[in-house]
Design a protein around this motif. Structure first.
Motif, PDB file in Angstrom:
ATOM      1  N   VAL A 156       1.074  -1.004  -0.113  1.00  0.00           N
ATOM      2  CA  VAL A 156      -0.077   0.091   0.109  1.00  0.00           C
ATOM      3  C   VAL A 156       0.846   1.263  -0.007  1.00  0.00           C
ATOM      4  O   VAL A 156       0.489   2.267  -0.882  1.00  0.00           O
ATOM      5  CB  VAL A 156      -0.884   0.056   1.181  1.00  0.00           C
ATOM      6  CG1 VAL A 156      -1.618   1.376   1.286  1.00  0.00           C
ATOM      7  CG2 VAL A 156      -1.895  -1.032   1.195  1.00  0.00           C
ATOM      8  N   ILE A 157       2.048   1.331   0.709  1.00  0.00           N
ATOM      9  CA  ILE A 157       2.760   2.460   0.860  1.00  0.00           C
ATOM     10  C   ILE A 157       3.509   2.815  -0.468  1.00  0.00           C
ATOM     11  O   ILE A 157       3.678   4.013  -0.955  1.00  0.00           O
ATOM     12  CB  ILE A 157       3.943   2.128   1.913  1.00  0.00           C
ATOM     13  CG1 ILE A 157       3.173   2.218   3.406  1.00  0.00           C
ATOM     14  CG2 ILE A 157       4.978   3.370   1.962  1.00  0.00           C
ATOM     15  CD1 ILE A 157       4.211   1.912   4.574  1.00  0.00           C
ATOM     16  N   MET A 158       4.071   1.484  -1.100  1.00  0.00           N
ATOM     17  CA  MET A 158       4.614   1.745  -2.539  1.00  0.00           C
ATOM     18  C   MET A 158       3.463   2.364  -3.483  1.00  0.00           C
ATOM     19  O   MET A 158       3.995   2.811  -4.495  1.00  0.00           O
ATOM     20  CB  MET A 158       5.173   0.375  -2.960  1.00  0.00           C
ATOM     21  CG  MET A 158       6.625   0.093  -2.142  1.00  0.00           C
ATOM     22  SD  MET A 158       7.323  -1.507  -2.506  1.00  0.00           S
ATOM     23  CE  MET A 158       7.534  -1.089  -4.409  1.00  0.00           C
ATOM     24  N   LEU A 159       2.344   2.194  -3.411  1.00  0.00           N
ATOM     25  CA  LEU A 159       1.303   2.841  -4.148  1.00  0.00           C
ATOM     26  C   LEU A 159       1.347   4.291  -4.122  1.00  0.00           C
ATOM     27  O   LEU A 159       0.724   4.766  -4.742  1.00  0.00           O
ATOM     28  CB  LEU A 159      -0.116   2.116  -4.124  1.00  0.00           C
ATOM     29  CG  LEU A 159      -0.183   0.696  -4.543  1.00  0.00           C
ATOM     30  CD1 LEU A 159      -1.547   0.203  -4.165  1.00  0.00           C
ATOM     31  CD2 LEU A 159      -0.033   0.533  -5.994  1.00  0.00           C
ATOM     32  N   ARG A 160       1.823   4.692  -2.870  1.00  0.00           N
ATOM     33  CA  ARG A 160       1.725   6.185  -2.796  1.00  0.00           C
ATOM     34  C   ARG A 160       3.031   6.947  -2.889  1.00  0.00           C
ATOM     35  O   ARG A 160       3.021   8.175  -2.871  1.00  0.00           O
ATOM     36  CB  ARG A 160       1.157   6.416  -1.275  1.00  0.00           C
ATOM     37  CG  ARG A 160      -0.151   5.776  -1.081  1.00  0.00           C
ATOM     38  CD  ARG A 160      -1.354   6.221  -1.747  1.00  0.00           C
ATOM     39  NE  ARG A 160      -1.632   7.624  -1.671  1.00  0.00           N
ATOM     40  CZ  ARG A 160      -2.162   8.195  -2.501  1.00  0.00           C
ATOM     41  NH1 ARG A 160      -3.032   7.802  -3.405  1.00  0.00           N
ATOM     42  NH2 ARG A 160      -2.367   9.744  -2.156  1.00  0.00           N
ATOM     43  N   LEU A 161       4.237   6.375  -2.481  1.00  0.00           N
ATOM     44  CA  LEU A 161       5.494   7.132  -2.462  1.00  0.00           C
ATOM     45  C   LEU A 161       6.239   6.649  -3.957  1.00  0.00           C
ATOM     46  O   LEU A 161       5.975   5.616  -4.566  1.00  0.00           O
ATOM     47  CB  LEU A 161       6.195   6.083  -1.375  1.00  0.00           C
ATOM     48  CG  LEU A 161       5.781   6.464   0.004  1.00  0.00           C
ATOM     49  CD1 LEU A 161       6.667   5.836   1.095  1.00  0.00           C
ATOM     50  CD2 LEU A 161       5.707   7.915   0.450  1.00  0.00           C
ATOM     51  N   SER A 162       7.304   7.542  -4.040  1.00  0.00           N
ATOM     52  CA  SER A 162       8.164   7.069  -5.144  1.00  0.00           C
ATOM     53  C   SER A 162       8.748   5.814  -4.826  1.00  0.00           C
ATOM     54  O   SER A 162       9.124   5.385  -3.641  1.00  0.00           O
ATOM     55  CB  SER A 162       9.131   8.223  -5.254  1.00  0.00           C
ATOM     56  OG  SER A 162      10.163   8.607  -4.444  1.00  0.00           O
ATOM     57  N   LEU A 163       9.670   5.159  -5.759  1.00  0.00           N
ATOM     58  CA  LEU A 163      10.411   4.105  -5.506  1.00  0.00           C
ATOM     59  C   LEU A 163      11.553   4.407  -4.759  1.00  0.00           C
ATOM     60  O   LEU A 163      12.103   3.745  -3.896  1.00  0.00           O
ATOM     61  CB  LEU A 163      10.715   3.420  -6.866  1.00  0.00           C
ATOM     62  CG  LEU A 163      11.632   2.236  -6.841  1.00  0.00           C
ATOM     63  CD1 LEU A 163      10.704   1.049  -6.154  1.00  0.00           C
ATOM     64  CD2 LEU A 163      11.396   1.584  -8.362  1.00  0.00           C
ATOM     65  N   TRP A 164      12.212   5.388  -4.870  1.00  0.00           N
ATOM     66  CA  TRP A 164      13.472   6.067  -4.046  1.00  0.00           C
ATOM     67  C   TRP A 164      13.188   6.288  -2.748  1.00  0.00           C
ATOM     68  O   TRP A 164      13.988   5.587  -1.778  1.00  0.00           O
ATOM     69  CB  TRP A 164      13.990   7.178  -4.769  1.00  0.00           C
ATOM     70  CG  TRP A 164      15.443   7.659  -4.100  1.00  0.00           C
ATOM     71  CD1 TRP A 164      16.511   7.544  -4.516  1.00  0.00           C
ATOM     72  CD2 TRP A 164      15.569   8.414  -2.897  1.00  0.00           C
ATOM     73  NE1 TRP A 164      17.597   7.735  -3.788  1.00  0.00           N
ATOM     74  CE2 TRP A 164      16.989   8.288  -2.774  1.00  0.00           C
ATOM     75  CE3 TRP A 164      14.857   8.863  -1.698  1.00  0.00           C
ATOM     76  CZ2 TRP A 164      17.334   9.185  -1.678  1.00  0.00           C
ATOM     77  CZ3 TRP A 164      15.130   9.254  -0.621  1.00  0.00           C
ATOM     78  CH2 TRP A 164      16.512   9.574  -0.489  1.00  0.00           C
ATOM     79  N   THR A 165      11.840   6.715  -2.301  1.00  0.00           N
ATOM     80  CA  THR A 165      11.695   7.017  -0.900  1.00  0.00           C
ATOM     81  C   THR A 165      11.473   5.539  -0.212  1.00  0.00           C
ATOM     82  O   THR A 165      11.757   5.512   0.853  1.00  0.00           O
ATOM     83  CB  THR A 165      10.399   7.906  -0.946  1.00  0.00           C
ATOM     84  OG1 THR A 165      10.729   9.100  -1.733  1.00  0.00           O
ATOM     85  CG2 THR A 165       9.988   8.199   0.456  1.00  0.00           C
ATOM     86  N   ALA A 166      10.715   4.769  -0.956  1.00  0.00           N
ATOM     87  CA  ALA A 166      10.488   3.496  -0.329  1.00  0.00           C
ATOM     88  C   ALA A 166      11.754   2.753   0.005  1.00  0.00           C
ATOM     89  O   ALA A 166      12.111   2.076   0.871  1.00  0.00           O
ATOM     90  CB  ALA A 166       9.487   2.689  -1.295  1.00  0.00           C
ATOM     91  N   LEU A 167      12.688   2.663  -1.135  1.00  0.00           N
ATOM     92  CA  LEU A 167      13.931   1.793  -0.960  1.00  0.00           C
ATOM     93  C   LEU A 167      14.596   2.493   0.256  1.00  0.00           C
ATOM     94  O   LEU A 167      15.388   1.858   0.962  1.00  0.00           O
ATOM     95  CB  LEU A 167      14.774   2.120  -2.271  1.00  0.00           C
ATOM     96  CG  LEU A 167      14.248   0.976  -3.409  1.00  0.00           C
ATOM     97  CD1 LEU A 167      15.080   1.658  -4.553  1.00  0.00           C
ATOM     98  CD2 LEU A 167      14.514  -0.339  -3.157  1.00  0.00           C
ATOM     99  N   PHE A 168      14.703   3.815   0.368  1.00  0.00           N
ATOM    100  CA  PHE A 168      15.251   4.463   1.550  1.00  0.00           C
ATOM    101  C   PHE A 168      14.815   4.053   3.022  1.00  0.00           C
ATOM    102  O   PHE A 168      15.644   3.542   3.956  1.00  0.00           O
ATOM    103  CB  PHE A 168      15.542   6.133   1.291  1.00  0.00           C
ATOM    104  CG  PHE A 168      16.302   6.792   2.266  1.00  0.00           C
ATOM    105  CD1 PHE A 168      17.721   6.511   2.497  1.00  0.00           C
ATOM    106  CD2 PHE A 168      15.757   7.218   3.250  1.00  0.00           C
ATOM    107  CE1 PHE A 168      18.512   7.146   3.721  1.00  0.00           C
ATOM    108  CE2 PHE A 168      16.515   7.946   4.471  1.00  0.00           C
ATOM    109  CZ  PHE A 168      17.820   7.975   4.503  1.00  0.00           C
TER     110      PHE A 168
END
Length: 430
Positions: A291-303
């Motif tokens: 769910v979070i990855m549907l809202r965040l950019s991929l870079w932000t999720a990875l960090f």
């Protein structure tokens, strides 16, 4: 009724409705992919430790996973050669799932105390078939899902993958404790039927590429040339990041079951508390991560997921001080499942976005081979590290090894921005 309609609208807005069948198949194939991993890893290590095998030899068990790190060598054949039935992806997948089922059954008939070398050879056969299955499942998932579905698809894959690992390690250890390791391995071999049913129900992806040239160059060189031409110099940083992002987590995970044994936990406690208790945290983490990855950019999720992953490794150092306290074990395992599941979901989504659909199996195999390298090669030294540093020092060192991967994200951010990899995902319903 009004409440249910509100929930439905929320799910639609966040793209959690409309993806059902394909995402369930991704989940089931993820289960089939995760099931064999710990049967040649922590479960085998626990078996060996119970039989009195030394820690250095147990650490070397990680080397049986070398096929995971070199699967890119034969992946081009799976992109180019089509079996006579069920299509390019499903046909090969069914064949290797059958072979994997048989190999797991044979591994369970071994004797670690008397024939360590034979166990190593049988485990390598299992990992070869398992690595080939992974190539095909990764390629199928990349080809069958739309670009905006890759993040959620990666989360579902991680969900299934980790569930397969839990069934193999948690269920396997419980069965081994009550009966024997031979019975446990036979039961795990039968669990491969889940993946076979998913393969049968899966649609065959459209063939995206037909080689204009023939021979070795078309099969082995063209997919790699396309990747490096498209990435340019950024390819060096991409490959280094993939190598480093989960190195600390992977090295720590290689010795956790031996750690539990040395802490004084029984096989049943390890199976029920460490594995099955963590299932709730795993499912919650995978859903939350998706769910979070549907809202965040991929870079932000990875960090941010990487930060959580690093802290979860540090939790094992705290557990080494607490001793054989079941409540402390439950806390550490719940956090580790949550953080590792989220981090791996973002990691797989990143690799999927880097591949070209025409060369999916080859390029994804190259990237995921680097992903598995720390677990296979670097983890071989973990037994010696524990003997020299102790458990507390070992887990602190593994925590520190996570820092370079996080720093590399800041190098990658400007390099990959022109390719659109960091853009926020779309939220429309197809």
């Amino acid at each position: 009724m009004a409440f249910l309609m509100t929930v439905k609208r929320w799910l639609q807005r966040h793209r959690l409705i409309g993806l059902g069948r394909r995402q369930l198949l991704v989940f089931a194939l993820g289960f089939s992919s995760g099931l064999p991993l710990l049967l040649t890893g922590s479960v085998l290590q626990t078996w060996m430790r119970r039989e009195g095998v030394d820690l250095t030899s147990i650490g070397l068990v990680a080397l049986v996973g070398l096929p995971y790190s070199f699967k890119f060598l034969w992946a081009p054949l799976l992109d180019s050669v089509r079996p006579p039935f069920w299509g390019r992806r499903r046909g090969w997948l069914l064949l290797f799932q059958l072979a994997l089922m048989g190999a797991i059954g044979f591994l369970g008939q071994g004797n670690p105390a008397a024939h360590v070398e034979q166990m190593f050879l049988l485990a390598i056969v299992v990992t070869f078939f398992s690595a080939t299955q992974d190539i095909l499942i990764d390629a199928w998932r990349r080809e069958i899902l739309l670009e905006e579905e890759q993040g959620l698809g990666a989360a579902m894959n991680v969900n299934g993958y980790r569930l397969g690992m839990l069934v193999a390690s948690g269920g396997g250890l419980i069965v081994a404790g009550e009966y024997s390791y031979a019975v446990a391995y036979q039961l795990m071999a039968l669990c491969m039927v889940v993946g076979m049913i998913a393969t049968w129900l899966s649609p065959e992806p459209e063939v995206m590429y037909v080689a204009r040239r023939h021979g070795v160059a078309a099969i082995f060189v063209d997919p790699l040339r396309e990747f490096f031409n498209r990435m340019g110099w950024a390819a060096v940083w991409v490959l280094l990041f993939i190598l480093m992002y989960k190195i600390g987590d992977a090295m720590a995970a290689n010795m956790t079951n031996a750690f539990y044994v040395d802490q004084g936990f029984t096989d049943v406690e390890i199976g029920s508390t460490v594995k099955l208790f963590g299932l709730g945290a795993l499912l919650a983490g995978a859903l939350l991560g998706g769910v979070i990855m549907l809202r965040l950019s991929l870079w932000t999720a990875l960090f941010y997921f990487g930060l959580l992953q690093m802290l979860s490794t540090l939790g094992f150092a705290w557990l080494s001080v607490m001793g054989d306290q079941l409540w402390a074990l439950a806390v550490v395992i719940a956090f580790e499942n949550l953080a590792s599941g989220m981090g791996t979901a973002a990691y797989l989504a990143f690799m999927a976005r880097l591949t070209d659909r025409r060369f999916t199996a080859t390029q994804f195999a190259l990237l995921s081979s680097l992903m598995s390298l720390p677990r296979v090669v670097f983890s071989a030294m973990t037994g010696s590290m524990v003997e020299h540093l102790g458990w507390w020092g070992f887990f602190v060192a593994c925590t520190g090894l996570a820092v370079p991967g996080l720093l590399l994200l800041f190098v990658l951010k400007p390099c990959l921005a022109p390719l659109g990899l960091w853009s926020r995902p779309a939220h429309h319903i197809d």
